[in-house]
Design an enzyme around this catalytic site. Structure first.
Site, mmCIF file in Angstrom:
data_model
loop_
_atom_site.group_PDB
_atom_site.id
_atom_site.type_symbol
_atom_site.label_atom_id
_atom_site.label_comp_id
_atom_site.label_asym_id
_atom_site.label_seq_id
_atom_site.Cartn_x
_atom_site.Cartn_y
_atom_site.Cartn_z
ATOM 1 N N HIS F 14 3.895 -15.819 -25.931
ATOM 2 C CA HIS F 14 4.157 -14.387 -25.780
ATOM 3 C C HIS F 14 4.145 -13.726 -27.161
ATOM 4 O O HIS F 14 3.980 -14.374 -28.177
ATOM 5 C CB HIS F 14 5.507 -14.132 -25.077
ATOM 6 C CG HIS F 14 6.709 -14.232 -25.961
ATOM 7 N ND1 HIS F 14 7.742 -13.305 -25.939
ATOM 8 C CD2 HIS F 14 7.041 -15.137 -26.908
ATOM 9 C CE1 HIS F 14 8.661 -13.663 -26.818
ATOM 10 N NE2 HIS F 14 8.271 -14.760 -27.423
ATOM 11 N N CYS F 33 8.175 -12.259 -34.397
ATOM 12 C CA CYS F 33 7.995 -12.262 -32.939
ATOM 13 C C CYS F 33 6.859 -11.338 -32.509
ATOM 14 O O CYS F 33 6.401 -11.409 -31.363
ATOM 15 C CB CYS F 33 9.285 -11.829 -32.235
ATOM 16 S SG CYS F 33 10.649 -12.960 -32.511
ATOM 17 N N HIS F 39 2.939 -16.464 -30.294
ATOM 18 C CA HIS F 39 3.667 -17.713 -30.554
ATOM 19 C C HIS F 39 4.191 -18.168 -29.184
ATOM 20 O O HIS F 39 3.787 -17.600 -28.162
ATOM 21 C CB HIS F 39 4.782 -17.499 -31.586
ATOM 22 C CG HIS F 39 5.897 -16.627 -31.113
ATOM 23 N ND1 HIS F 39 5.763 -15.250 -31.010
ATOM 24 C CD2 HIS F 39 7.141 -16.908 -30.678
ATOM 25 C CE1 HIS F 39 6.898 -14.749 -30.548
ATOM 26 N NE2 HIS F 39 7.748 -15.728 -30.334
ATOM 27 N N HIS F 41 7.242 -20.720 -26.638
ATOM 28 C CA HIS F 41 8.542 -21.373 -26.479
ATOM 29 C C HIS F 41 8.528 -22.331 -25.297
ATOM 30 O O HIS F 41 7.744 -22.166 -24.356
ATOM 31 C CB HIS F 41 9.644 -20.332 -26.225
ATOM 32 C CG HIS F 41 9.835 -19.354 -27.323
ATOM 33 N ND1 HIS F 41 10.421 -19.688 -28.518
ATOM 34 C CD2 HIS F 41 9.493 -18.037 -27.442
ATOM 35 C CE1 HIS F 41 10.449 -18.627 -29.307
ATOM 36 N NE2 HIS F 41 9.894 -17.612 -28.691
ATOM 37 N N ASP F 79 4.332 -21.153 -16.456
ATOM 38 C CA ASP F 79 4.163 -22.381 -17.234
ATOM 39 C C ASP F 79 2.728 -22.497 -17.774
ATOM 40 O O ASP F 79 1.763 -22.375 -17.024
ATOM 41 C CB ASP F 79 4.492 -23.595 -16.364
ATOM 42 C CG ASP F 79 4.611 -24.853 -17.208
ATOM 43 O OD1 ASP F 79 5.091 -24.762 -18.349
ATOM 44 O OD2 ASP F 79 4.204 -25.929 -16.733
ATOM 45 N N HIS F 80 2.638 -22.741 -19.074
ATOM 46 C CA HIS F 80 1.340 -22.870 -19.760
ATOM 47 C C HIS F 80 0.514 -21.594 -19.626
ATOM 48 O O HIS F 80 -0.711 -21.634 -19.566
ATOM 49 C CB HIS F 80 0.576 -24.109 -19.276
ATOM 50 C CG HIS F 80 1.122 -25.378 -19.873
ATOM 51 N ND1 HIS F 80 2.329 -25.906 -19.489
ATOM 52 C CD2 HIS F 80 0.650 -26.207 -20.845
ATOM 53 C CE1 HIS F 80 2.569 -27.007 -20.184
ATOM 54 N NE2 HIS F 80 1.586 -27.213 -21.016
ATOM 55 N N GLU F 126 15.669 -19.176 -24.708
ATOM 56 C CA GLU F 126 14.391 -19.089 -25.424
ATOM 57 C C GLU F 126 14.312 -20.151 -26.515
ATOM 58 O O GLU F 126 13.289 -20.787 -26.711
ATOM 59 C CB GLU F 126 14.257 -17.690 -26.034
ATOM 60 C CG GLU F 126 12.855 -17.371 -26.500
ATOM 61 C CD GLU F 126 12.797 -16.072 -27.256
ATOM 62 O OE1 GLU F 126 12.075 -15.177 -26.833
ATOM 63 O OE2 GLU F 126 13.478 -15.934 -28.310
#
Lengths: 137, 137, 137, 137, 137, 137
Positions: F14, F33, F39, F41, F79-80, F126
């Site tokens: 994100h 950010c 980047h 998480h 996810d992914h 996060e």
């Protein structure tokens, strides 16, 4: 050959300093770890022993016997203590995590050997970011 | 209303004792926590603040501003310190986890309020088995 | 010989793909890890160095010097970055955890050697279920 | 040479006993672990494989293939099962963590070898304080 | 008002089933949790009590007294036991995590009240992905 | 009333940015950010539902039904993935942890209500130091 690890914990106070240096010199070298008023940690200890599985009982060793050695020789001596002032086996030692891991090895190695197992490693966590491991040589 | 939690850590020495009691009486009441030579912990601190999400920037609050308050008012004062001897806001207090959580609340509540958010709770872990939480009332 | 481990963390985006394959072929081989829009992880890094304890100061090495190398050469380059696009030492590499661990080793080994210690291992956790470790050979 | 670790989990019942001993003798030797009514654990398993990184795809091995072997040969056989009564590869074995780690090694080693990688270790955690590791010899 | 939490652990076997259903019907409803041969878990328990800090001693309550109640009334009854067969306070209950949390509440609430504190919550983790919490109403 | 929590995980990319600001302004406000290259998480999600225990089956709810809703409505979508570019329910939203927790609440609340239980909270981690919790109002 199988490896068996037991985790133990103790909370203790310590400081880092060299007796030949002044407080200021120690603070310069060790930073806040040299605070003359002490600080402390929740140490986590993992002791790993190794040997052959006993075919009759399925154990490398009765873990309660390992725990008893760790309790008598390490945890009871260190927990809720000031390591610099009160722990016989760290007397006149700099209480770094490195030296403490070696000291713990020396405390427990003879007793574990008498159980017929070999001490493989002493792993000692000072904070979640700093860990020392010693393999006896 | 959204709740935002920041985790911080500090390592410190302390002891539990009542000034009106002798060392022996304190050891009887507090056990090894009253050790006059101190002991210590890796404290873990979770501070939770609450308020409305800012629709323009998606934040409850810029977490860096929260972290700065926690660093200036709590972590820098406690980390690698002797809480009984060196921490202004715990002066003349019994350094139990309960009192320390309340002390931390009082340290940070005014600054967080100035950021336009509300302090919800201070959670403080002394060991992995013992945790205190304070909600300000 | 003592082993000292430092934990660090960084959060980054990446994707797995071979430049000679189409997006569809990469998705067939790497699954969702090949997503052309990227995904990301909170990586956890454990770097272990080894050597002899300095008898004078009790340290293997001043951990702050190790941390500075890790920060300058690894964490600052990777944290909140896109590893495929922005990290010099991963240029033209497939950003698998395996290759990333080797890349980190190469980044930090010379600096650690200059400190008089030996790099023992680079351990890199991509998720709580997947970990890679590299010992330099 | 790179080392890749996959974590898996399973929850199972077991008891420790030697068939040649009475219940009372087993309780004397194994303590509460010999409870004839069974007890159980959330086991955590880390399987480490090793080999060379494939330069073309950046992988030691496709981790999904490793996971499938672990699932088919270990997790599906053990999860929510009574290890003493229902697990083929532990038949007539004392269900100690030591023997279980060896049993898991034997279950997965041939399949991993067929993938062109070498099994390095099987690490098995019975409780947060007790861990066994087996390296195949 | 301050909240104090104590963590305890126990390892036990259990199964889920309704006595009025057949084994097949229970397996259909509860899945592998109904395995007639039992399975087991490492349960983690957090008990939170609340009340006013005693100004004289800095405690909400002497945590050793809380621990003793938890040990006598919960951990010693559950650890290394079959919950369905051997635990008095779960007799004729379905041993779901929900019912177990309520059962633990009922076991400890009267004793904690006698200490002059109020039981706030019983939190029970069955696996790292499943947790139940009960607040007594 | 009993509270049941299910933990899930997803790894995603994100960035934080306001469409009305330039890249430089976003970097000034959000720091790293806002990196335009993204980047990522490893998010950890705890969803807590509440209601009465069903006396017949001992459950608040069949957890597999809760998991299916979380998988279909949240984990499979996130996810992914790149949350800014690919997640329908975060379209035109600033992808802060705050907004993501609210978005997840809105995704799952209707389905959970149809199961006859009430959604109590969505907790989203996060990084190990930053957590958001939302209670729906």
């Amino acid at each position: 050959m199988i490896y068996l690890t037991r985790r133990e914990r103790f909370s203790a106070a310590h400081r880092l300093f060299q007796p030949g240096l002044s407080d200021i010199e120690n603070l310069e070298f060790y930073g806040s770890c040299a605070n003359p008023n002490w600080h402390g940690h929740n140490y986590v200890l993992w002791v790993t022993v190794k040997g052959e599985i006993n075919r009759e009982n399925g154990y490398l060793v009765d873990l309660k016997k390992v725990s008893k050695i760790l309790k008598d020789r390490v945890v009871d001596k260190l927990d809720h203590k000031n390591i610099n002032l009160e722990v016989d086996f760290m007397k006149d030692m700099i209480v770094s995590t490195e030296n403490l891991a070696v000291g713990i090895w020396n405390q427990i190695e003879p007793g574990l050997r008498k159980l017929g197992i070999e001490l493989h490693s002493v792993k000692l966590q000072e904070t979640e970011n700093n860990i020392v491991e010693y393999f006896g040589k």
